[in-house]
Design a protein around this motif. Structure first.
Motif, PDB file in Angstrom:
ATOM      1  N   SER A  70     -33.556  44.601 -40.230  1.00 22.87           N
ATOM      2  CA  SER A  70     -32.963  45.912 -40.497  1.00 22.87           C
ATOM      3  C   SER A  70     -31.940  46.285 -39.431  1.00 22.87           C
ATOM      4  N   LEU A  71     -32.262  46.030 -38.168  1.00 26.27           N
ATOM      5  CA  LEU A  71     -31.337  46.360 -37.083  1.00 26.27           C
ATOM      6  C   LEU A  71     -30.138  45.420 -37.056  1.00 26.27           C
ATOM      7  N   LYS A  72     -30.372  44.135 -37.317  1.00 25.43           N
ATOM      8  CA  LYS A  72     -29.276  43.164 -37.301  1.00 25.43           C
ATOM      9  C   LYS A  72     -28.278  43.403 -38.423  1.00 25.43           C
ATOM     10  N   ASN A  73     -28.736  44.022 -39.505  1.00 23.93           N
ATOM     11  CA  ASN A  73     -27.845  44.267 -40.644  1.00 23.93           C
ATOM     12  C   ASN A  73     -26.936  45.480 -40.446  1.00 23.93           C
ATOM     13  N   ASP A  74     -27.147  46.203 -39.351  1.00 21.58           N
ATOM     14  CA  ASP A  74     -26.300  47.358 -39.042  1.00 21.58           C
ATOM     15  C   ASP A  74     -25.271  46.936 -37.998  1.00 21.58           C
ATOM     16  N   SER A  75     -24.015  46.925 -38.375  1.00 25.74           N
ATOM     17  CA  SER A  75     -22.954  46.461 -37.468  1.00 25.74           C
ATOM     18  C   SER A  75     -22.769  47.373 -36.261  1.00 25.74           C
ATOM     19  N   ARG A  76     -23.287  48.597 -36.335  1.00 27.94           N
ATOM     20  CA  ARG A  76     -23.142  49.535 -35.213  1.00 27.94           C
ATOM     21  C   ARG A  76     -24.205  49.332 -34.138  1.00 27.94           C
ATOM     22  N   VAL A  77     -25.229  48.542 -34.459  1.00 26.32           N
ATOM     23  CA  VAL A  77     -26.361  48.367 -33.538  1.00 26.32           C
ATOM     24  C   VAL A  77     -26.334  46.963 -32.935  1.00 26.32           C
ATOM     25  N   GLU A  78     -26.291  46.904 -31.620  1.00 32.66           N
ATOM     26  CA  GLU A  78     -26.360  45.635 -30.898  1.00 32.66           C
ATOM     27  C   GLU A  78     -27.723  45.528 -30.205  1.00 32.66           C
ATOM     28  N   ILE A  79     -28.497  44.522 -30.566  1.00 33.17           N
ATOM     29  CA  ILE A  79     -29.797  44.315 -29.927  1.00 33.17           C
ATOM     30  C   ILE A  79     -29.571  43.624 -28.580  1.00 33.17           C
ATOM     31  N   ILE A  80     -29.866  44.326 -27.491  1.00 31.82           N
ATOM     32  CA  ILE A  80     -29.677  43.785 -26.149  1.00 31.82           C
ATOM     33  C   ILE A  80     -30.918  43.042 -25.678  1.00 31.82           C
ATOM     34  N   ASN A  81     -32.078  43.560 -26.046  1.00 33.75           N
ATOM     35  CA  ASN A  81     -33.331  42.942 -25.615  1.00 33.75           C
ATOM     36  C   ASN A  81     -34.403  43.192 -26.667  1.00 33.75           C
ATOM     37  N   PHE A  82     -35.199  42.175 -26.943  1.00 35.26           N
ATOM     38  CA  PHE A  82     -36.283  42.294 -27.925  1.00 35.26           C
ATOM     39  C   PHE A  82     -37.486  41.527 -27.378  1.00 35.26           C
ATOM     40  N   ILE A  83     -38.508  42.269 -26.948  1.00 32.20           N
ATOM     41  CA  ILE A  83     -39.709  41.667 -26.367  1.00 32.20           C
ATOM     42  C   ILE A  83     -40.891  41.946 -27.281  1.00 32.20           C
ATOM     43  N   SER A  84     -41.599  40.904 -27.642  1.00 31.83           N
ATOM     44  CA  SER A  84     -42.747  41.044 -28.537  1.00 31.83           C
ATOM     45  C   SER A  84     -43.953  40.330 -27.942  1.00 31.83           C
ATOM     46  N   SER A  85     -45.105  40.990 -27.957  1.00 30.19           N
ATOM     47  CA  SER A  85     -46.332  40.376 -27.442  1.00 30.19           C
ATOM     48  C   SER A  85     -47.527  40.942 -28.174  1.00 30.19           C
ATOM     49  N   ASN A  86     -48.639  40.213 -28.120  1.00 30.46           N
ATOM     50  CA  ASN A  86     -49.861  40.713 -28.733  1.00 30.46           C
ATOM     51  C   ASN A  86     -50.293  41.991 -28.037  1.00 30.46           C
ATOM     52  N   LEU A  87     -50.790  42.941 -28.798  1.00 28.09           N
ATOM     53  CA  LEU A  87     -51.154  44.247 -28.262  1.00 28.09           C
ATOM     54  C   LEU A  87     -52.370  44.149 -27.353  1.00 28.09           C
ATOM     55  N   LYS A  88     -52.227  44.677 -26.126  1.00 30.45           N
ATOM     56  CA  LYS A  88     -53.313  44.688 -25.153  1.00 30.45           C
ATOM     57  C   LYS A  88     -53.395  46.066 -24.505  1.00 30.45           C
ATOM     58  N   GLY A  89     -54.589  46.427 -24.053  1.00 25.39           N
ATOM     59  CA  GLY A  89     -54.773  47.699 -23.374  1.00 25.39           C
ATOM     60  C   GLY A  89     -53.952  47.786 -22.109  1.00 25.39           C
ATOM     61  N   GLU A  90     -53.839  46.677 -21.390  1.00 25.99           N
ATOM     62  CA  GLU A  90     -53.072  46.641 -20.147  1.00 25.99           C
ATOM     63  C   GLU A  90     -51.603  46.961 -20.403  1.00 25.99           C
ATOM     64  N   THR A  91     -51.076  46.453 -21.532  1.00 29.70           N
ATOM     65  CA  THR A  91     -49.676  46.713 -21.884  1.00 29.70           C
ATOM     66  C   THR A  91     -49.443  48.199 -22.128  1.00 29.70           C
ATOM     67  N   LEU A  92     -50.373  48.837 -22.841  1.00 28.79           N
ATOM     68  CA  LEU A  92     -50.236  50.260 -23.127  1.00 28.79           C
ATOM     69  C   LEU A  92     -50.289  51.089 -21.849  1.00 28.79           C
ATOM     70  N   PHE A  93     -51.183  50.727 -20.949  1.00 30.57           N
ATOM     71  CA  PHE A  93     -51.310  51.457 -19.692  1.00 30.57           C
ATOM     72  C   PHE A  93     -50.028  51.349 -18.873  1.00 30.57           C
ATOM     73  N   LYS A  94     -49.466  50.150 -18.787  1.00 29.56           N
ATOM     74  CA  LYS A  94     -48.231  49.947 -18.038  1.00 29.56           C
ATOM     75  C   LYS A  94     -47.080  50.727 -18.650  1.00 29.56           C
ATOM     76  N   MET A  95     -47.041  50.795 -19.990  1.00 30.14           N
ATOM     77  CA  MET A  95     -45.962  51.499 -20.666  1.00 30.14           C
ATOM     78  C   MET A  95     -45.993  52.981 -20.319  1.00 30.14           C
ATOM     79  N   VAL A  96     -47.177  53.587 -20.368  1.00 33.05           N
ATOM     80  CA  VAL A  96     -47.296  55.011 -20.065  1.00 33.05           C
ATOM     81  C   VAL A  96     -46.934  55.271 -18.602  1.00 33.05           C
ATOM     82  N   SER A  97     -47.432  54.423 -17.701  1.00 31.81           N
ATOM     83  CA  SER A  97     -47.167  54.598 -16.271  1.00 31.81           C
ATOM     84  C   SER A  97     -45.688  54.441 -15.961  1.00 31.81           C
ATOM     85  N   ARG A  98     -45.037  53.458 -16.579  1.00 30.53           N
ATOM     86  CA  ARG A  98     -43.623  53.216 -16.327  1.00 30.53           C
ATOM     87  C   ARG A  98     -42.772  54.392 -16.780  1.00 30.53           C
TER      88      ARG A  98
END
Length: 228
Positions: A136-164
């Motif tokens: 969906s994002l790639k099909n929009d010429s106005r949107v440039e994807i600079i970074n795309f990070i994907s990982s399995n969902l973990k509690g540690e990831t959620l905690f770091k996201m809120v803290s950051r």
């Protein structure tokens, strides 16, 4: 393996108001809802370094450059000698926004922010939905994807996201850089891998400079923790 993934997407969005913000601008999305006629209502809290008058002018100029914004309101919250905080409420055509596109795929929005003119989204998505978002994002010429990070969902990831997210609002760029470099070099390890003088040398500044920066950082964090 879990059914859900944590995805962080950074994009540059041409013709969007985010692309017209300056490097001293940072915000985070506080609330988003849909009104009638596919109109998206978003409320954001922004922190901007510099003069209050200059900051307000910059925000208005950025919003006025986005033709998809129907209406907006900028409310000054507080200021000190370094920062100004604003609440920005806007009505916008949902189809013109990345948020609208993501929500249409049934994602859970954890965080949405703007920094250095780029939009950053942190979401939870099912594994089946992830490729649909990318396409969906790639099909929009106005949107440039600079970074795309994907990982399995973990509690540690959620905690770091809120803290950051809290630290992005609380600490200056310099303080974040010093903390990151000190951690990378093992300054906080027990025993320490590098001392304060070695951290300072890596960053090309004085030992006193690093010491004061770390002290200011720890003071801000302790004030936040023990504020209540």
């Amino acid at each position: 393996m879990g059914r859900y993934k944590y995805v962080e997407i950074t994009v540059r969005h041409d013709d969007c108001w985010s692309n017209f913000t300056t490097p001293n601008y940072f915000d985070t999305l506080m609330n988003v809802e849909y009104a009638s006629f596919n109109i998206l209502k978003a409320t954001r809290v922004a922190i901007v370094r510099g003069s209050q008058d200059d900051n307000r002018f910059m925000i208005k100029s950025a919003l006025n450059n986005d033709k998809s914004i129907i209406d907006y309101e900028i409310s000054h919250l507080i200021s000190n000698n370094r920062y100004s905080f604003y609440m920005i409420t806007m009505l916008q055509d949902a189809d013109s926004t990345v948020i609208g596109r993501l929500r249409a795929k049934g994602i859970l929005m954890l965080n949405a922010s703007i920094k250095d003119g780029k939009e950053i989204y942190e979401i939870i998505v099912s594994k089946d939905t992830e490729p649909l978002i990318t396409n969906s994002l790639k099909n929009d010429s106005r949107v440039e994807i600079i970074n795309f990070i994907s990982s399995n969902l973990k509690g540690e990831t959620l905690f770091k996201m809120v803290s950051r997210n809290v630290m992005d609002m609380l600490l200056t760029d310099k303080e974040q850089l010093v903390m990151k470099k000190a951690k990378e070099l093992g300054y906080f390890n027990v025993p320490r891998k590098r001392n304060l003088e070695e951290v300072a040398k890596e960053l090309g500044v004085s030992k006193m400079n690093i010491s004061l920066s770390l002290r200011n950082t720890f003071k801000k964090v302790s004030n936040l923790i023990y504020a209540f």
